[in-house]
Design a protein around this motif. Structure first.
Motif, mmCIF file in Angstrom:
data_model
loop_
_atom_site.group_PDB
_atom_site.id
_atom_site.type_symbol
_atom_site.label_atom_id
_atom_site.label_comp_id
_atom_site.label_asym_id
_atom_site.label_seq_id
_atom_site.Cartn_x
_atom_site.Cartn_y
_atom_site.Cartn_z
ATOM 1 N N ILE A 31 0.824 -1.219 0.000
ATOM 2 C CA ILE A 31 0.000 0.000 0.000
ATOM 3 C C ILE A 31 0.856 1.267 0.000
ATOM 4 O O ILE A 31 0.727 2.108 -0.897
ATOM 5 N N PRO A 32 1.785 1.458 0.974
ATOM 6 C CA PRO A 32 2.633 2.654 0.899
ATOM 7 C C PRO A 32 3.591 2.637 -0.283
ATOM 8 O O PRO A 32 3.938 3.692 -0.821
ATOM 9 N N LEU A 33 4.021 1.437 -0.712
ATOM 10 C CA LEU A 33 4.917 1.370 -1.870
ATOM 11 C C LEU A 33 4.212 1.832 -3.144
ATOM 12 O O LEU A 33 4.787 2.570 -3.946
ATOM 13 N N GLN A 218 11.163 17.126 -2.277
ATOM 14 C CA GLN A 218 10.502 18.133 -1.456
ATOM 15 C C GLN A 218 9.040 17.785 -1.167
ATOM 16 O O GLN A 218 8.374 18.480 -0.415
ATOM 17 N N ASP A 219 8.548 16.723 -1.775
ATOM 18 C CA ASP A 219 7.141 16.347 -1.668
ATOM 19 C C ASP A 219 6.851 15.755 -0.286
ATOM 20 O O ASP A 219 7.432 14.738 0.102
ATOM 21 N N LEU A 220 5.926 16.369 0.460
ATOM 22 C CA LEU A 220 5.563 15.869 1.786
ATOM 23 C C LEU A 220 4.901 14.497 1.706
ATOM 24 O O LEU A 220 5.021 13.686 2.630
ATOM 25 N N TRP A 221 4.180 14.227 0.610
ATOM 26 C CA TRP A 221 3.567 12.918 0.397
ATOM 27 C C TRP A 221 4.641 11.830 0.352
ATOM 28 O O TRP A 221 4.483 10.751 0.933
ATOM 29 N N PHE A 222 5.762 12.136 -0.327
ATOM 30 C CA PHE A 222 6.886 11.202 -0.401
ATOM 31 C C PHE A 222 7.436 10.922 0.991
ATOM 32 O O PHE A 222 7.590 9.760 1.397
ATOM 33 N N TRP A 223 7.723 11.961 1.755
ATOM 34 C CA TRP A 223 8.344 11.786 3.066
ATOM 35 C C TRP A 223 7.401 11.137 4.076
ATOM 36 O O TRP A 223 7.835 10.385 4.951
#
Length: 310
Positions: A31-33, A218-223
């Motif tokens: 799911i997170p991947l 810089q993407d908060l979704w990524f972090w």
């Protein structure tokens, strides 16, 4: 209380449950991947390792300084040969673990979820067989029957894409031999071992990272997803799986791995809508039967314990 103390060592219940929980958590890893599918697999791997290193050493510094001091004292007390063996085991297990992480991430995002799930069907067979050959772990007739049932299931599933099967076997082999090496490392705290492995993985990855470095995302979704992956899908389940190896054979933990693909298979169908045919459903049912048969003695102990305490 006396009854509990007498029964639990026999069943190794806490180690067994730790193994189950670790692979149940990994069953939801896709799911997170999949949330990070737009990012390169290498980038996900780099930041998974870097973030895991930060969190695990924070945890050790805050809660496990006593265990760290004990391990340092042990390493200073053993001879050069033993220290060299530990170092070789750490390096080998780090290479296997890092390779497993990368191939799994790539398979989930660029091959198929079912190929990643299939890997953890092949893995228990390799782990159980490797534990039997390398560690001289015994396999009862019941466990051999269980492996036969699992092999039938894998044969059914292998009738699909050859590429998916190749990816699955590679992922499975890397993690199976990682577990076998971990079973041999019994004298060090498991969280400290994991911290050292992640530290070595960072050293291994840094040249590749700087060679293709294009700036920190810089993407908060990524972090957000990377943090979830580092804490809930790396440190916690890996520690529980290593902890489980203290009290149960790697062959048993290898069969418990089947919980992972069963959950991953359900996630692929119910959450991501991947198509599955009837023969695959039958193959997964055989896997479930295999898990129950292989761990029948432990399962019987658990129910015996519940009846006696009641």
């Amino acid at each position: 209380m006396l009854l509990k103390a007498k029964i639990l060592p026999k069943s190794n219940l806490r180690y067994f449950l730790a193994g189950i929980l670790s692979f149940a958590i990994w069953g939801f890893f896709s799911i997170p991947l999949r949330n990070l599918k737009a990012f390169p697999s290498e980038e996900i791997l780099y930041y998974r390792i870097f973030t895991s290193l930060v969190f695990i050493w924070i945890a050790i510094g805050l809660f496990r300084r006593k265990q760290l001091k004990a391990d340092l004292a042990y390493l200073s007390a053993v001879g050069n040969t033993e220290r060299r063996n530990i170092l070789l085991q750490l390096v080998a297990s780090t290479l296997l673990l890092t390779g497993n992480w990368y191939t799994y991430i790539y398979a989930v995002n660029h091959v198929s979820l079912q190929s990643a799930a299939f890997a953890y069907m092949v893995c228990p067979l390799i782990t159980a067989f490797g534990g039997f050959i390398i560690l001289k772990e015994s396999l009862s007739r019941l466990k051999l029957i269980s492996l036969g049932v699992a092999l039938m299931s894998i044969a059914l599933l292998a009738t699909g894409s050859f590429i998916e099967v190749v990816w699955s076997v590679v992922i499975a082999s890397l993690y199976a031999f990682y577990l076998i090496i971990q079973r041999k490392m019994q004298h060090l705290d498991k969280l400290n071992v994991l911290a050292l492995q992640i530290g070595l993985a960072v050293v291994l990855m840094l040249p590749f990272y700087f060679n293709k470095h294009e700036g920190v995302p810089q993407d908060l979704w990524f972090w957000g997803n990377i943090t979830v992956i580092a804490v809930f899908f790396t440190i916690i389940p890996l520690f529980m799986s290593l902890y489980a190896l203290i009290g149960i054979p790697s062959s048993t933990l290898g069969i418990i791995i089947y919980i992972n693909p069963i959950i991953a298979f359900a996630v692929a169908i119910l959450h991501f809508g991947e198509h599955v045919d009837v023969h695959k459903l039958f193959a997964y049912l055989l896997l479930l039967v295999s898990v129950i048969v292989f761990n029948w003695v432990i399962i019987k102990d658990i129910f015996t314990f519940k009846r006696k305490t009641a």
